[in-house]
Scaffold this motif. Sequence first.
Motif, short mmCIF file in Angstrom:
data_model
loop_
_atom_site.label_atom_id
_atom_site.label_comp_id
_atom_site.label_asym_id
_atom_site.label_seq_id
_atom_site.Cartn_x
_atom_site.Cartn_y
_atom_site.Cartn_z
N CYS A 122 0.91 -1.28 -0.27
CA CYS A 122 0.23 -0.27 -0.17
C CYS A 122 0.77 1.16 -0.41
O CYS A 122 1.63 1.27 0.62
CB CYS A 122 -1.02 0.42 1.11
N PHE A 181 0.20 3.85 1.67
CA PHE A 181 1.01 4.56 2.85
C PHE A 181 1.02 3.98 4.03
O PHE A 181 0.91 2.73 3.72
CB PHE A 181 -1.34 5.47 2.87
N CYS A 189 -1.95 0.19 11.00
CA CYS A 189 -1.82 -1.07 10.09
C CYS A 189 -0.51 -1.75 9.98
O CYS A 189 0.08 -1.11 10.12
CB CYS A 189 -1.94 -0.54 8.62
N VAL A 213 0.08 -3.23 7.33
CA VAL A 213 0.83 -3.74 5.57
C VAL A 213 1.94 -2.96 6.22
O VAL A 213 2.92 -3.58 4.10
CB VAL A 213 -0.47 -3.26 4.77
N PRO A 214 2.03 -1.69 6.25
CA PRO A 214 3.50 -1.01 5.83
C PRO A 214 4.73 -1.53 6.49
O PRO A 214 6.04 -1.31 5.80
CB PRO A 214 3.38 0.70 6.26
N ASP A 270 -5.23 -4.91 -0.11
CA ASP A 270 -5.63 -4.18 1.11
C ASP A 270 -4.83 -2.54 0.35
O ASP A 270 -5.74 -1.58 1.14
CB ASP A 270 -3.68 -3.59 2.03
N ASN A 275 -9.66 2.55 -0.62
CA ASN A 275 -9.27 3.52 -0.16
C ASN A 275 -10.66 4.33 -1.08
O ASN A 275 -9.92 4.70 -2.44
CB ASN A 275 -7.28 3.65 -0.14
S1 SF4 Z 1 -5.08 1.32 6.43
FE1 SF4 Z 1 -5.46 0.98 4.70
S2 SF4 Z 1 -4.48 3.40 3.21
FE2 SF4 Z 1 -3.49 2.54 5.55
S3 SF4 Z 1 -1.33 1.74 5.65
FE3 SF4 Z 1 -3.17 0.35 5.80
S4 SF4 Z 1 -3.83 -0.54 3.71
FE4 SF4 Z 1 -2.53 1.54 3.25
#
Ligand code: SF4
Length: 443
Positions: free
Chosen positions: A205, A207, A212, A214-215, A249, A282
């Motif tokens: 992603c 962001f 989160c 994911v990063p 994501d 998003n």
């Molecule tokens: S919450 Fe959604 S937009 Fe934010 S970093 Fe995680 S995946 Fe990306």
Amino acid sequence: MSNKPSILLVNPPIYDFAAFDFWLKPLGMLTIAGKIANKADFKIFDFLDHEHSFYADKPKFKSDVSGRGDFFSSIIPKPDLYKNIPRHYRRYGLPAEIFADFLKTTPPCDFVFIQTVMTYWYLGYREVIEAVKTYQPQAKIVLGGPYAMICPEHAKNLGADFVSAKNNSDSLWGFLNINPTDSFPPLWNVYKNPQTAAMKITRGCPFKCTYCTVPIFDGEFTAKPAERIIEEFNFLISLGVKNIAFYDDALLYKSDEVLKPFLRYVIDNKIEVSFHTPNALNARFLDVELAELMIKAGFKTFFLGFESSANEFQKQTGSKIFDNEFANAVKNLIAAGADRNSVAAYLILGHPKFEIQNIEQSMKFVNSLNIRVMLSDFSPIPGTPDGKLCEKYIDINEPLMHNKTVFPIIVFGGDTVNRIKDMCRDLNRKVSNCTKPCSIPAD
Ligand code: SF4
């Protein structure tokens, strides 16, 4: 007799205050299995499978037309850590005896893969490990998935032989002594007659939201090649799949290159299937053309990640979306023909920065757009900036304390949580007489 190793895939039961089948499929495990599809013999035991013969006389637990449904469950004693949480605690999924019978009657397996998801569901993973050790003691047990990555040290103590702690499988192939190939899709054909499946066409992603993972685990945004996406999709269609949930994501990011061409393929070939988006979309990227393509291609539900209408909260947590962008996305979806009742905004409930999140004002803002609010109870995740903030409330090293029912009650108290959920329900009724729950209900 095959000389190939035999691998049992297990999707474990869930121990939680609440669980509902929101297109919950073991895509990660099936993806790994797909990479060695021609090098091993596979079986699956899915505790969360609505099609199991156990449900033959229990139609209440069949999936609905969208592929969602209630899990069979029973109330069980709460762990001591939860003694002050005024909710019932349950085990969801097929009864343990059915798995024990399955293990007793299945020829010895070489490996058992266990799919993990939430960190605080580890009692289910432990149940599976103990059963395998009892009835198939020769099998080497592999734990993979989010729990194994977020809490690798904790996972190592559950008794597995291999914990896949990284988001790459190189060390797993060494452990299995099998070389993967990348040319096979996820192993959905291990199910007899899959009606519902999941796809993931991108990874990562752009962001870096502070709540989160994911990063932390997925790195830079990448997308699968278009021909690979179409191949995986056609495989699902050939199996008879009717509902597909996207687990991406950032599904809508760079849609001119990734999602839009795929949707045009689905539309041009008149393929009838329903798409769903349980992971938040998003909304910033939901332009007019994309909204029209999504509706035409068969998207039936739209869960948009919003979290709060408070500008300071939005800026401090990663700036993934602002109010005007969100309102614009809703306008585009409705103009393209989306049913208001199928569009919902996720708002976090119980975030440690609740003082600047302004949850009640945020719910009213979403309601003013005439769509539904879906409260998403906050789960503190170790390794994230917001997980760090939670250390003043909980022991972050104990995965049970990441439970999303528990944390909002610790932050707000049960009465306030109930009041906010009641308010949410009342607001949603104004959208379309909707009486659906505003979050997954816990009782
Ligand atoms: S919450 Fe959604 S937009 Fe934010 S970093 Fe995680 S995946 Fe990306």
